[in-house]
Write an enzyme that holds these catalytic residues in place. Structure first.
Site, PDB file in Angstrom:
ATOM      1  N   HIS A   1       0.804  -1.219   0.000  1.00 19.97           N
ATOM      2  CA  HIS A   1       0.000   0.000   0.000  1.00 19.97           C
ATOM      3  C   HIS A   1       0.841   1.275   0.000  1.00 19.97           C
ATOM      4  CE1 HIS A   1      -3.403  -2.661   0.998  1.00 19.97           C
ATOM      5  NE2 HIS A   1      -4.139  -1.691   0.508  1.00 19.97           N
ATOM      6  N   GLY A   2       2.078   1.214   0.417  1.00 19.39           N
ATOM      7  CA  GLY A   2       2.865   2.433   0.367  1.00 19.39           C
ATOM      8  C   GLY A   2       4.138   2.376   1.173  1.00 19.39           C
TER       9      GLY A   2
END
Length: 470
Positions: free
Chosen positions: A323-324
Site C-alpha cells: 500500500h505504500g
C-alpha cells in the site's frame, strides 16, 4: 484521467463506445487494438511520461511469458523465468515506490546516500501485480500464453481497471480477450453499474472526504473527542465508498465492452470477524496474495503453528508494504497480522453475541483506517489518543456539531447502504408485479443519479480516488 471527470464522461467514453461498436463492429482484432490504444491514451492523459513505464512493463512480461511457456514446453524447470519475472516486476516497483523510503532509513542509520526525488506513477502497484499475474498464471497452466504483445498490453492496460483495480488475474479474462460476447443485457447492466458507482463516489465518498480531511488536518491538541471519532468514521465510510465506487465503475465499464470482472467488495462492514472482513474487502488483492504468496508458502496446510504464523506474517507485512512506503502502512499490515493470528490461535471459551463480534470488528477496522489515513506514525498515535480523550480540547466542540449537522443526510445514507439494503430492495422488486413500471422506475432512478452526479462534477473540484496513490 478520472472516471468522475467531465472529460471522461462527455468525451473519452462516448468516443470509445462509438468507435468500438459502430466503426469496428464485429472486428475483434481491430477492437482489441483500439481498446489498447485508448487505454494508453487514458493513462497518458495524466501521466504522459509514465506511460512508457507501463509499456516497458508490458513488453518485459510478454517476454517473460514466452520464456515460461517455452521452458514448460521443453519440460524444463520454469522456476528460473518465474523468479526473473518476480525480481524484474518487484524491482520496478521498488525503484519508483520504495527506493527513497529505504534510502531515508539507511541515512538515518548513519549513511550519506543522496536521496533522489522520484515521482510515483499512478496505479503502478495495480498494473505491476496484474502484469506479474500473467506470467505466473502461464507458468501454472491457468491461461494460454499470448503470442501477441498487443493482447498482453490489453490485459495489463485495459482502462476500466488500470489505475485502481480490481486486480484482474489473467486466468479470469484470458479467454475473453478473443472470445468475449457483447450483449445488450450486459451493456445496459454495465451502464447502470457505472452510474451507481459514479453516484457513490460523487454523492457520498466526496462528502465524507470533507469531514475526514478536516478532522485529520486539525492538530491533535485542538481536536475534541467527538470530532476525532466523527473524522475516523467519516474516513471509514469515505474509503469504502471511494474504492468500491471505482470498482463498481470498472466492473460496469468492463461489461459495456464484453468483459466480466470478479467482484471486489461484498459489504465488508457487516463482517463479524477480521477474517470475514478480508473476505469481503478488496477481494482481488486478498485473492492475489492468497494465491501467489500465502498458499505457495504453505497456507494453512502446515504441520506447525509457527509456520502458519510465519505465513500470515509474511503475507500481511507484504500487504501493508504494497500500500505504500510509509511506516503507517507497515504498522497497518502488522496490526492485521496480529488480529488474524489472534482469531486463529486464541480459542474462545464462549461465543459472544453477533452484535458484540460486529462491534469489535468495526472498532478494529476503524482504528486500522486511522493508521492508514495518518501522514506518519506520530500523527496516527496522536489521533488515536484524541479518540480516547487524551490531550484534546474536550468532549465536544463547535466543529463536531457543525460537521455532524451539515452531513446528517449523507451520513445516514452512507451507513444505510454500507449494509446489503440495495440487494434486498432489488430482490423485492424482482418479485413484484408489474415489472414494467418497476423497471422504468429503476431506470429513472439511475438516470437521476447520473444527472445529479454530473452536475456535481461540472461545478465541483478535483477529487481523485484514494487508491490512485497505490
Amino acid at each position: 484521467m478520472l472516471f468522475s471527470s467531465s472529460v471522461f464522461l462527455f468525451l473519452f467514453l462516448p468516443f470509445a463506445l462509438i468507435v468500438y461498436y459502430v466503426l469496428l463492429a464485429r472486428r475483434r482484432s481491430a477492437q482489441n487494438l483500439f481498446l489498447l490504444l485508448a487505454s494508453l491514451l487514458f493513462y497518458a492523459w495524466g501521466e504522459p511520461w509514465f506511460v512508457l513505464v507501463m509499456v516497458l512493463s508490458i513488453l518485459a512480461n510478454y517476454g517473460f511469458g514466452l520464456w515460461v511457456h517455452h521452458a514448460a514446453y521443453a519440460k524444463q524447470n520454469i522456476r528460473l523465468p518465474c523468479i526473473a519475472a518476480v525480481l524484474a516486476n518487484i524491482g520496478l516497483l521498488f525503484v519508483f515506490k520504495y527506493l527513497t523510503f529505504v534510502l531515508d532509513i539507511v541515512n538515518h542509520l548513519g549513511a550519506h546516500f543522496m536521496v533522489p526525488v522520484i515521482e510515483l506513477p499512478i496505479g503502478i502497484s495495480f498494473f505491476t501485480f496484474q502484469a506479474l499475474s500473467y506470467v505466473l498464471d502461464v507458468g501454472r497452466g491457468h491461461g494460454q500464453v499470448q503470442r501477441s504483445p498487443l493482447k498482453v498490453g490489453l490485459y495489463v492496460a485495459f482502462f476500466p481497471q488500470l489505475i485502481a483495480g480490481p486486480i484482474v488475474k489473467y486466468e479470469t479474462v484470458a479467454a475473453q480477450i478473443d472470445n468475449r460476447k457483447e450483449t445488450w443485457d450486459d451493456f445496459s447492466a454495465g451502464a447502470c453499474r457505472f452510474c451507481i458507482g459514479l453516484g457513490r463516489k460523487v454523492l457520498i465518498a466526496n462528502q465524507m472526504a470533507v469531514i475526514a480531511d478536516r478532522a485529520f488536518a486539525v492538530p491533535a491538541g485542538e481536536l475534541s473527542t467527538a470530532f476525532a471519532w466523527l473524522g475516523s468514521i467519516g474516513y471509514t465510510l469515505q474509503i469504502f465508498y471511494d474504492f468500491s465506487a471505482y470498482s463498481d465503475m470498472a466492473i460496469g465499464l468492463g461489461r459495456m465492452f464484453g468483459f466480466h470482472f470478479l467482484e471486489n467488495f461484498n459489504y465488508p462492514y457487516i463482517s463479524t470477524s477480521i477474517t470475514e472482513f478480508w473476505r469481503r474487502w478488496h477481494i482481488s488483492l486478498s485473492t492475489w496474495f492468497r494465491d501467489y504468496v500465502y498458499i505457495p508458502l504453505g497456507g494453512n496446510r502446515v504441520d506447525k503453528r509457527w509456520k502458519l504464523a510465519r505465513n500470515l506474517f509474511i503475507t500481511w507485512m507484504l500487504t501493508g508494504i504494497w500500500h505504500g512506503a510509509n511506516w503507517t502502512f507497515i504498522l497497518w499490515g502488522f496490526f492485521y497480522f496480529v488480529l488474524l493470528a489472534a482469531e486463529k490461535f486464541i480459542p474462545m471459551r464462549k461465543t459472544p453475541p453477533l452484535w458484540c463480534k460486529w462491534l469489535f470488528t468495526m472498532l478494529m477496522v476503524n482504528f486500522g483506517w486511522v493508521l492508514f489515513r495518518a501522514n506518519h506514525l506520530r500523527h496516527a498515535l496522536q489521533y488515536l489518543g484524541a479518540m480516547f480523550g487524551l490531550h484534546t480540547c474536550g468532549l465536544w466542540d463547535e466543529r463536531a456539531v457543525f460537521y455532524l449537522l451539515e452531513n446528517i443526510p449523507v451520513l445516514f445514507a452512507a451507513l444505510l447502504f454500507a449494509a446489503p439494503v440495495a440487494p434486498w430492495l432489488r430482490d423485492k422488486i424482482a418479485a413484484a408485479k408489474p415489472r414494467l413500471l418497476l423497471d422504468i422506475a429503476y431506470a429513472a432512478a439511475v438516470l437521476l443519479i447520473m444527472v445529479v452526479s454530473a452536475s456535481y462534477i461540472i461545478k465541483g473540484t478535483y477529487n481523485p480516488f484514494i487508491y490512485f496513490n497505490f
